[in-house]
Design a protein around this motif. Structure first.
Motif, PDB file in Angstrom:
ATOM      1  N   ASP A 219       0.821  -1.216   0.000  1.00 54.34           N
ATOM      2  CA  ASP A 219       0.000   0.000   0.000  1.00 54.34           C
ATOM      3  C   ASP A 219       0.854   1.264   0.000  1.00 54.34           C
ATOM      4  N   THR A 220       1.853   1.274  -0.877  1.00 51.03           N
ATOM      5  CA  THR A 220       2.785   2.393  -0.977  1.00 51.03           C
ATOM      6  C   THR A 220       3.045   2.673  -2.449  1.00 51.03           C
ATOM      7  N   GLU A 221       3.276   3.937  -2.779  1.00 51.51           N
ATOM      8  CA  GLU A 221       3.508   4.304  -4.169  1.00 51.51           C
ATOM      9  C   GLU A 221       4.830   5.051  -4.299  1.00 51.51           C
ATOM     10  N   TYR A 222       5.514   4.833  -5.413  1.00 57.11           N
ATOM     11  CA  TYR A 222       6.807   5.456  -5.671  1.00 57.11           C
ATOM     12  C   TYR A 222       6.682   6.348  -6.893  1.00 57.11           C
ATOM     13  N   THR A 223       7.054   7.626  -6.746  1.00 57.61           N
ATOM     14  CA  THR A 223       7.045   8.536  -7.891  1.00 57.61           C
ATOM     15  C   THR A 223       8.354   9.310  -7.957  1.00 57.61           C
ATOM     16  N   VAL A 224       8.787   9.544  -9.164  1.00 60.22           N
ATOM     17  CA  VAL A 224       9.975  10.371  -9.403  1.00 60.22           C
ATOM     18  C   VAL A 224       9.472  11.807  -9.510  1.00 60.22           C
ATOM     19  N   VAL A 225      10.153  12.729  -8.823  1.00 62.67           N
ATOM     20  CA  VAL A 225       9.694  14.121  -8.790  1.00 62.67           C
ATOM     21  C   VAL A 225      10.802  15.078  -9.211  1.00 62.67           C
ATOM     22  N   LYS A 226      10.381  16.245  -9.674  1.00 62.37           N
ATOM     23  CA  LYS A 226      11.317  17.345  -9.909  1.00 62.37           C
ATOM     24  C   LYS A 226      11.502  18.040  -8.571  1.00 62.37           C
ATOM     25  N   ASN A 227      12.737  18.204  -8.162  1.00 64.99           N
ATOM     26  CA  ASN A 227      13.029  18.776  -6.845  1.00 64.99           C
ATOM     27  C   ASN A 227      12.456  20.174  -6.651  1.00 64.99           C
ATOM     28  N   THR A 228      12.527  21.013  -7.667  1.00 61.18           N
ATOM     29  CA  THR A 228      12.020  22.382  -7.510  1.00 61.18           C
ATOM     30  C   THR A 228      10.524  22.377  -7.223  1.00 61.18           C
ATOM     31  N   LEU A 229       9.790  21.495  -7.900  1.00 62.09           N
ATOM     32  CA  LEU A 229       8.340  21.417  -7.676  1.00 62.09           C
ATOM     33  C   LEU A 229       8.041  20.801  -6.314  1.00 62.09           C
ATOM     34  N   ALA A 230       8.797  19.782  -5.947  1.00 59.58           N
ATOM     35  CA  ALA A 230       8.592  19.130  -4.650  1.00 59.58           C
ATOM     36  C   ALA A 230       8.943  20.083  -3.500  1.00 59.58           C
ATOM     37  N   ARG A 231       9.990  20.885  -3.677  1.00 59.66           N
ATOM     38  CA  ARG A 231      10.351  21.867  -2.641  1.00 59.66           C
ATOM     39  C   ARG A 231       9.215  22.867  -2.435  1.00 59.66           C
ATOM     40  N   ARG A 232       8.657  23.308  -3.523  1.00 56.80           N
ATOM     41  CA  ARG A 232       7.543  24.270  -3.454  1.00 56.80           C
ATOM     42  C   ARG A 232       6.355  23.654  -2.735  1.00 56.80           C
ATOM     43  N   ALA A 233       6.021  22.411  -3.064  1.00 57.40           N
ATOM     44  CA  ALA A 233       4.891  21.719  -2.421  1.00 57.40           C
ATOM     45  C   ALA A 233       5.178  21.491  -0.939  1.00 57.40           C
ATOM     46  N   ALA A 234       6.413  21.136  -0.605  1.00 57.12           N
ATOM     47  CA  ALA A 234       6.778  20.916   0.801  1.00 57.12           C
ATOM     48  C   ALA A 234       6.656  22.213   1.592  1.00 57.12           C
ATOM     49  N   SER A 235       7.089  23.307   1.007  1.00 57.10           N
ATOM     50  CA  SER A 235       6.977  24.609   1.680  1.00 57.10           C
ATOM     51  C   SER A 235       5.520  25.016   1.845  1.00 57.10           C
ATOM     52  N   ASP A 236       4.707  24.769   0.822  1.00 60.70           N
ATOM     53  CA  ASP A 236       3.289  25.139   0.860  1.00 60.70           C
ATOM     54  C   ASP A 236       2.509  24.343   1.898  1.00 60.70           C
ATOM     55  N   THR A 237       2.967  23.139   2.212  1.00 61.61           N
ATOM     56  CA  THR A 237       2.238  22.275   3.150  1.00 61.61           C
ATOM     57  C   THR A 237       2.838  22.267   4.548  1.00 61.61           C
ATOM     58  N   GLY A 238       3.895  23.031   4.771  1.00 62.24           N
ATOM     59  CA  GLY A 238       4.524  23.043   6.091  1.00 62.24           C
ATOM     60  C   GLY A 238       5.380  21.814   6.347  1.00 62.24           C
ATOM     61  N   ARG A 239       5.795  21.157   5.305  1.00 66.18           N
ATOM     62  CA  ARG A 239       6.632  19.955   5.433  1.00 66.18           C
ATOM     63  C   ARG A 239       8.078  20.286   5.089  1.00 66.18           C
ATOM     64  N   GLU A 240       8.584  21.359   5.692  1.00 62.52           N
ATOM     65  CA  GLU A 240       9.943  21.830   5.405  1.00 62.52           C
ATOM     66  C   GLU A 240      11.008  20.813   5.801  1.00 62.52           C
ATOM     67  N   ALA A 241      10.690  19.899   6.700  1.00 61.91           N
ATOM     68  CA  ALA A 241      11.665  18.885   7.112  1.00 61.91           C
ATOM     69  C   ALA A 241      12.074  18.003   5.939  1.00 61.91           C
ATOM     70  N   LEU A 242      11.274  17.984   4.889  1.00 57.92           N
ATOM     71  CA  LEU A 242      11.583  17.178   3.699  1.00 57.92           C
ATOM     72  C   LEU A 242      12.582  17.875   2.774  1.00 57.92           C
ATOM     73  N   LEU A 243      12.739  19.182   2.914  1.00 57.82           N
ATOM     74  CA  LEU A 243      13.574  19.973   2.001  1.00 57.82           C
ATOM     75  C   LEU A 243      15.015  19.483   1.867  1.00 57.82           C
ATOM     76  N   PRO A 244      15.718  19.103   2.964  1.00 59.78           N
ATOM     77  CA  PRO A 244      17.108  18.660   2.794  1.00 59.78           C
ATOM     78  C   PRO A 244      17.257  17.397   1.939  1.00 59.78           C
ATOM     79  N   TYR A 245      16.180  16.628   1.815  1.00 59.99           N
ATOM     80  CA  TYR A 245      16.253  15.378   1.058  1.00 59.99           C
ATOM     81  C   TYR A 245      15.909  15.571  -0.414  1.00 59.99           C
ATOM     82  N   LEU A 246      15.519  16.777  -0.787  1.00 62.64           N
ATOM     83  CA  LEU A 246      15.127  17.047  -2.169  1.00 62.64           C
ATOM     84  C   LEU A 246      16.308  17.628  -2.938  1.00 62.64           C
ATOM     85  N   ASP A 247      17.309  16.797  -3.121  1.00 66.27           N
ATOM     86  CA  ASP A 247      18.533  17.190  -3.814  1.00 66.27           C
ATOM     87  C   ASP A 247      18.989  16.014  -4.663  1.00 66.27           C
TER      88      ASP A 247
END
Length: 179
Positions: free
Chosen positions: A47-75
């Motif tokens: 019950d898990t899904e794997y997606t490849v993401v563009k870091n710039t878009l994922a950073r923006r989504a993480a910031s918009d949702t208050g999930r800034e702790a994910l930012l260091p891993y988006l590199d």
């Protein structure tokens, strides 16, 4: 990518980040298409899904949702693991695959219920016993004192019954006529 496509992708990532309690980030550098497909299959089974993401878009989504702790891993090349079920089971599947293919898949870290989860903690989470085993251990821990209490009470009642039987036998011998 056009501006509308980017906005759509950010909106989708934002929604997924809001709805997912647990997200792991991985570096998939070196995985073949076949291996990536195998990884997705293993994760889908838990019950898990794997997606490849563009870091710039994922950073923006993480910031918009208050999930800034994910930012260091988006590199670097990043694949996000969206956990729908048990986080420990998903971590086991991901860690097992990373162990099989150590030079191609690296767990960067992630979020567990909004809290930062470094790579070492994801590995530690993967080593936990399954939910069923933990519940069994908990039940055994709770039942052990009760089993001891039941045994102790049984021995106490048995001892009382033997004592009363001895007292009754003694009275019968005292009340018996002398011959």
């Amino acid at each position: 990518m056009r501006r509308e496509e980017k906005a759509e992708a950010i909106a989708e990532l934002t929604e997924r980040m809001r709805s997912a309690d647990t997200v792991f980030a991985t570096d998939f550098r070196g995985l073949t298409v076949k291996q990536l497909s195998e990884l997705r299959g293993r994760l889908r089974a838990v019950d898990t899904e794997y997606t490849v993401v563009k870091n710039t878009l994922a950073r923006r989504a993480a910031s918009d949702t208050g999930r800034e702790a994910l930012l260091p891993y988006l590199d670097g090349p990043t694949g996000l693991v969206w956990v729908g079920g048990d986080a420990a089971v998903a971590a086991k599947a991901l860690d097992g695959f990373a162990t099989e293919f150590p030079s191609t898949l690296t767990i960067k870290g992630g979020l567990l219920e909004g809290a930062d989860l470094p790579q070492a903690d994801v590995t530690r989470l993967a080593k936990l016993p399954s939910r069923e085993v933990l519940l069994g251990q908990l039940a055994g821990t709770i039942a052990a004192p009760l089993t001891g209490l039941a045994g102790g009470l049984g021995n106490l009642i048995g001892g009382l019954a033997r004592t009363l039987a001895a007292v009754q036998a003694q009275r019968e011998t005292e009340d018996a006529p002398a011959a």
